[in-house]
Design a protein around this motif. Structure first.
Motif, PDB file in Angstrom:
ATOM      1  N   HIS A  34       3.947  71.541  54.123  1.00 19.89           N
ATOM      2  CA  HIS A  34       5.041  71.658  55.077  1.00 19.89           C
ATOM      3  C   HIS A  34       4.627  71.261  56.491  1.00 19.89           C
ATOM      4  CE1 HIS A  34       7.340  73.026  51.904  1.00 19.89           C
ATOM      5  NE2 HIS A  34       7.047  74.302  51.936  1.00 19.89           N
ATOM      6  N   ASN A  35       3.336  71.297  56.781  1.00 19.35           N
ATOM      7  CA  ASN A  35       2.919  70.993  58.147  1.00 19.35           C
ATOM      8  C   ASN A  35       2.577  69.512  58.332  1.00 19.35           C
ATOM      9  OD1 ASN A  35       0.492  70.732  56.846  1.00 19.35           O
ATOM     10  ND2 ASN A  35      -0.608  72.180  58.130  1.00 19.35           N
ATOM     11  N   ILE A  36       2.881  68.662  57.360  1.00 20.18           N
ATOM     12  CA  ILE A  36       2.490  67.257  57.472  1.00 20.18           C
ATOM     13  C   ILE A  36       3.160  66.586  58.668  1.00 20.18           C
ATOM     14  CG2 ILE A  36       4.270  66.519  55.821  1.00 20.18           C
ATOM     15  CD1 ILE A  36       2.307  64.288  54.969  1.00 20.18           C
ATOM     16  N   THR A  37       4.391  66.956  58.974  1.00 21.62           N
ATOM     17  CA  THR A  37       5.095  66.380  60.122  1.00 21.62           C
ATOM     18  C   THR A  37       5.709  67.470  60.995  1.00 21.62           C
ATOM     19  OG1 THR A  37       6.969  66.024  58.635  1.00 21.62           O
ATOM     20  CG2 THR A  37       5.617  64.102  59.152  1.00 21.62           C
ATOM     21  N   ASN A  42      14.577  75.003  57.785  1.00 21.56           N
ATOM     22  CA  ASN A  42      13.890  73.813  57.254  1.00 21.56           C
ATOM     23  C   ASN A  42      12.379  74.025  57.302  1.00 21.56           C
ATOM     24  OD1 ASN A  42      12.510  71.035  57.615  1.00 21.56           O
ATOM     25  ND2 ASN A  42      14.507  70.569  56.746  1.00 21.56           N
ATOM     26  N   ALA A  43      11.706  73.713  56.190  1.00 23.28           N
ATOM     27  CA  ALA A  43      10.285  74.030  56.058  1.00 23.28           C
ATOM     28  C   ALA A  43       9.405  73.221  56.997  1.00 23.28           C
ATOM     29  CB  ALA A  43       9.847  73.793  54.614  1.00 23.28           C
ATOM     30  N   TYR A  44       9.920  72.093  57.507  1.00 27.35           N
ATOM     31  CA  TYR A  44       9.076  71.216  58.323  1.00 27.35           C
ATOM     32  C   TYR A  44       9.164  71.517  59.812  1.00 27.35           C
ATOM     33  CZ  TYR A  44       8.573  68.683  54.014  1.00 27.35           C
ATOM     34  OH  TYR A  44       8.292  68.363  52.722  1.00 27.35           O
ATOM     35  N   SER A  57       8.371  73.250  63.199  1.00 25.39           N
ATOM     36  CA  SER A  57       7.163  73.907  63.678  1.00 25.39           C
ATOM     37  C   SER A  57       7.483  75.263  64.292  1.00 25.39           C
ATOM     38  CB  SER A  57       6.483  73.027  64.734  1.00 25.39           C
ATOM     39  OG  SER A  57       7.277  72.948  65.905  1.00 25.39           O
ATOM     40  N   LYS A  58       6.501  76.093  64.329  1.00 25.87           N
ATOM     41  CA  LYS A  58       6.619  77.377  65.025  1.00 25.87           C
ATOM     42  C   LYS A  58       7.774  78.234  64.513  1.00 25.87           C
ATOM     43  CE  LYS A  58       3.126  76.646  67.730  1.00 25.87           C
ATOM     44  NZ  LYS A  58       2.781  76.777  69.113  1.00 25.87           N
ATOM     45  N   PRO A  59       8.282  79.159  65.357  1.00 25.82           N
ATOM     46  CA  PRO A  59       9.325  80.089  64.899  1.00 25.82           C
ATOM     47  C   PRO A  59      10.482  79.372  64.216  1.00 25.82           C
ATOM     48  CG  PRO A  59       8.603  80.658  67.095  1.00 25.82           C
ATOM     49  CD  PRO A  59       7.896  79.395  66.718  1.00 25.82           C
ATOM     50  N   ASN A  60      10.876  79.845  63.074  1.00 27.13           N
ATOM     51  CA  ASN A  60      11.843  79.136  62.246  1.00 27.13           C
ATOM     52  C   ASN A  60      12.648  80.139  61.432  1.00 27.13           C
ATOM     53  OD1 ASN A  60      13.243  77.413  60.624  1.00 27.13           O
ATOM     54  ND2 ASN A  60      11.515  76.942  59.319  1.00 27.13           N
ATOM     55  N   LYS A  61      13.753  80.600  61.998  1.00 28.42           N
ATOM     56  CA  LYS A  61      14.578  81.562  61.283  1.00 28.42           C
ATOM     57  C   LYS A  61      16.026  81.098  61.230  1.00 28.42           C
ATOM     58  CE  LYS A  61      13.050  85.038  63.812  1.00 28.42           C
ATOM     59  NZ  LYS A  61      12.822  86.344  64.342  1.00 28.42           N
TER      60      LYS A  61
END
Length: 201
Positions: A124-127, A193-195, A197-201
């Motif tokens: 998930h951290n690729i982009t 969305n899994a991609y 960055s950082k806080p994601n709710k």
DNA sequence: TCGTCGATCTACT
DNA sequence: GTAGATCGACGAG
């Protein structure tokens, strides 16, 4: 292929452009290989009155000159001596507005993305994060000032869009030095969305 | 001319 | 959790 028209980039409302870029497809063609995906996270930088912007107070240097040009081109700069960051320049000539592309959801040229990121499988951290996006898409300062109407880097509308309840508008990241401007809700992302960055709710 | 810090990410401890 | 990479712009001297 439906590249966004130049008129899309000429708006003076940089926050609207940032929000409308969510769901658009960002693609690069490096060494003959097309790769990219759709944008899931952006940040707006509001010209000369935004303390977080490089162009704050009309600061004009060889680096920031690109932002003062007519909208519809790429502004790529080096941060921390390592990361190449991609911005979309908007508004008319003389108005240094820009949108930082912070994350995309990869869909094209996965092999190339993996190779440039030195990864074996898609994580998930690729982009996720502006430095990662730049590296994965093969973006370098050679793309600085290149038009989004070119065949090297461009943005497409494939009909994907997100409703208001699917989008969050929150303060930007990594700009605490900008004081009160750091609190402005200029960061836009697709919820869940899994991609992102950082806080994601 | 030098020293500091930044729109960050990764690899260690 | 925190250090290191390492370049461009800025302010002090």
């Amino acid at each position: 292929m439906k590249k966004l028209p130049e008129s899309f980039y000429l708006s003076n409302e940089v926050t609207s452009v940032a929000r409308n870029l969510l769901g658009k497809y960002l693609l690069t063609c490096i060494d003959g290989v097309v790769s990219g995906g759709y944008i899931v996270e952006t940040e707006a930088y509001n010209g000369v009155v935004d303390k977080a912007s490089h162009a704050y107070g009309n600061r004009l240097t060889p680096r920031t000159q690109t932002m003062f040009e007519r909208g519809g081109i790429a502004y790529v700069y080096l941060c921390y001596g390592i990361h190449e960051m991609l911005n979309v320049v908007t508004s008319v000539e003389g108005q240094p507005h820009a949108v930082l592309i912070r994350a995309i959801n990869p869909t094209e040229g996965i092999d190339a993305l993996l190779y440039r990121r030195n990864m074996a499988v898609v994580k998930h951290n690729i982009t996720a994060g502006p430095g990662s996006v730049g590296k994965a898409l093969g973006i370098t300062r050679k793309l600085n000032s290149v038009s989004f109407q070119s065949d090297t880097i461009w943005i497409e509308d494939r009909g994907l869009s997100f409703a208001e309840h699917e989008v969050a508008a929150v303060p930007r990241i990594g700009v605490a030095y900008a004081k009160e401007d750091a609190l402005l809700p200029y960061r836009f992302y697709v919820k869940g969305n899994a991609y992102v960055s950082k806080p994601n709710k």
